[in-house]
Scaffold this active site. Structure first.
Site, PDB file in Angstrom:
ATOM      1  CG  ASP A   8     -10.748   0.487  -8.524  1.00 47.97           C
ATOM      2  OD1 ASP A   8     -10.574  -0.219  -7.520  1.00 47.97           O
ATOM      3  OD2 ASP A   8      -9.833   0.747  -9.341  1.00 47.97           O
ATOM      4  CG  ASP A  10      -5.237   1.267  -5.370  1.00 50.48           C
ATOM      5  OD1 ASP A  10      -4.223   1.813  -4.929  1.00 50.48           O
ATOM      6  OD2 ASP A  10      -6.015   0.589  -4.663  1.00 50.48           O
TER       7      ASP A  10
HETATM    8  C1  G6P Z   1      -6.159  -2.692  -5.728  1.00 50.84           C
HETATM    9  C2  G6P Z   1      -4.954  -2.523  -6.633  1.00 50.84           C
HETATM   10  C3  G6P Z   1      -4.149  -3.802  -6.687  1.00 50.84           C
HETATM   11  C4  G6P Z   1      -3.806  -4.285  -5.286  1.00 50.84           C
HETATM   12  C5  G6P Z   1      -5.083  -4.511  -4.494  1.00 50.84           C
HETATM   13  C6  G6P Z   1      -4.811  -4.932  -3.063  1.00 50.84           C
HETATM   14  O1  G6P Z   1      -7.108  -3.483  -6.356  1.00 50.84           O
HETATM   15  O2  G6P Z   1      -5.355  -2.190  -7.957  1.00 50.84           O
HETATM   16  O3  G6P Z   1      -2.977  -3.580  -7.432  1.00 50.84           O
HETATM   17  O4  G6P Z   1      -3.058  -5.499  -5.337  1.00 50.84           O
HETATM   18  O5  G6P Z   1      -5.810  -3.278  -4.469  1.00 50.84           O
HETATM   19  O6  G6P Z   1      -4.155  -3.883  -2.416  1.00 50.84           O
HETATM   20  P1  G6P Z   1      -3.608  -3.905  -0.947  1.00 50.84           P
HETATM   21  O7  G6P Z   1      -3.424  -2.434  -0.633  1.00 50.84           O
HETATM   22  O8  G6P Z   1      -4.643  -4.554  -0.071  1.00 50.84           O
HETATM   23  O9  G6P Z   1      -2.333  -4.650  -0.948  1.00 50.84           O
HETATM   24 MG    MG Z   2      -8.059   0.064  -9.933  1.00 47.95          MG
END
Ligand code: G6P
Ligand code: MG
Length: 235
Positions: A8, A10
């Site tokens: 993953d 983030d």
């Molecule tokens: C990751 C993060 C989320 C976020 C998602 C979509 O999973 O942990 O917090 O909402 O990505 O991110 P984006 O950059 O597409 O808005």
């Molecule tokens: Mg994450």
């Protein structure tokens, strides 16, 4: 046999929580909706539009059209990207950098499996634009975690079976996605504290010990230091 690791992004490779928080907070303030860091923590691993629905749980104004919701999400994303633009290769920790290099040196393929549509931008800011063997992200999936789609796609891009791949996650929904896809799962951060993984790590570098443990016959595999056994799985 362990052939690949799917990370993953983030909360695992880098920390974008604060940028997400600031951007959602600005959008919520504009709309007059209460938002705090506890709510922000619930957005980990959740897609952008599903995150917006969580942010809007406290909204009490007139009903919002789909078009308005898309524009709110775009407003948040614009600010979020302007914050991401501040990131540089210095935001990649030495621990992550050296651990990735050591895992690759063991012959493992490395991939990203993230719900974020900003994955290519974040990787390029970190200087990792060309680093991974495959990237599966919010741009190539229709179902968000805990659906396993993003990880199944990553395994497909790598040409490996899920059972030969380890997923690394910081979100409970991501760990569930990994398990539902037939992957083994190592967790860090929140998901590790929740005991959501087959390995619940106290540091990113403990992944090296996890990778080593695959080389030992199962009976001889003790959980190494810094790696808590999952209390929910039989030994
Ligand atoms: C990751 C993060 C989320 C976020 C998602 C979509 O999973 O942990 O917090 O909402 O990505 O991110 P984006 O950059 O597409 O808005
Ligand atoms: Mg994450």
């Amino acid at each position: 046999m362990l052939k690949a690791i799917i990370f993953d992004l983030d909360g695992v490779i880098c920390s974008t929580d604060e940028y997400h928080y600031l951007a959602w907070k600005a959008m919520a303030d504009d709309l007059g909706v209460y938002f705090d860091r506890t709510i922000n923590n619930r957005l980990r691993g959740v897609s952008r539009m599903a995150s917006l629905d969580i942010v809007l749980e406290r909204y009490e104004g007139p009903a919002l059209s789909e078009e308005r919701k898309l524009s709110l999400a775009a407003q948040k994303n614009e600010l979020y990207r302007s914050l991401l633009a501040r990131m540089s290769p210095e935001d990649l920790s030495d621990e992550v950098k050296t651990t990735l290099a050591a895992l690759r040196a063991r012959g493992l393929k490395l991939a990203i499996g993230s719900s974020s549509k900003n994955t290519p931008f974040i990787l390029s800011r970190l200087g990792l634009g060309d680093y991974f063997d495959a990237i599966s992200d919010g741009n190539n999936i229709v179902r968000s975690k805990p659906d396993p789609e993003v990880f199944l796609r990553a395994a497909e891009y790598l040409g490996e079976a899920p059972s030969d791949c380890l997923v690394v996650e910081d979100a409970v929904s991501g760990a569930e996605a990994g398990h539902r896809g037939g992957f083994q799962v190592a967790c860090v951060g929140d998901a590790s504290l929740a005991g959501a993984g087959d390995w619940n790590l106290t540091s990113f570098s403990a992944l090296l010990q996890v990778a080593e443990s695959f080389d030992c016959p199962p009976a001889a595999t003790a959980k190494p230091a810094g790696v808590a056994a999952n209390p929910y799985l039989p030994l």
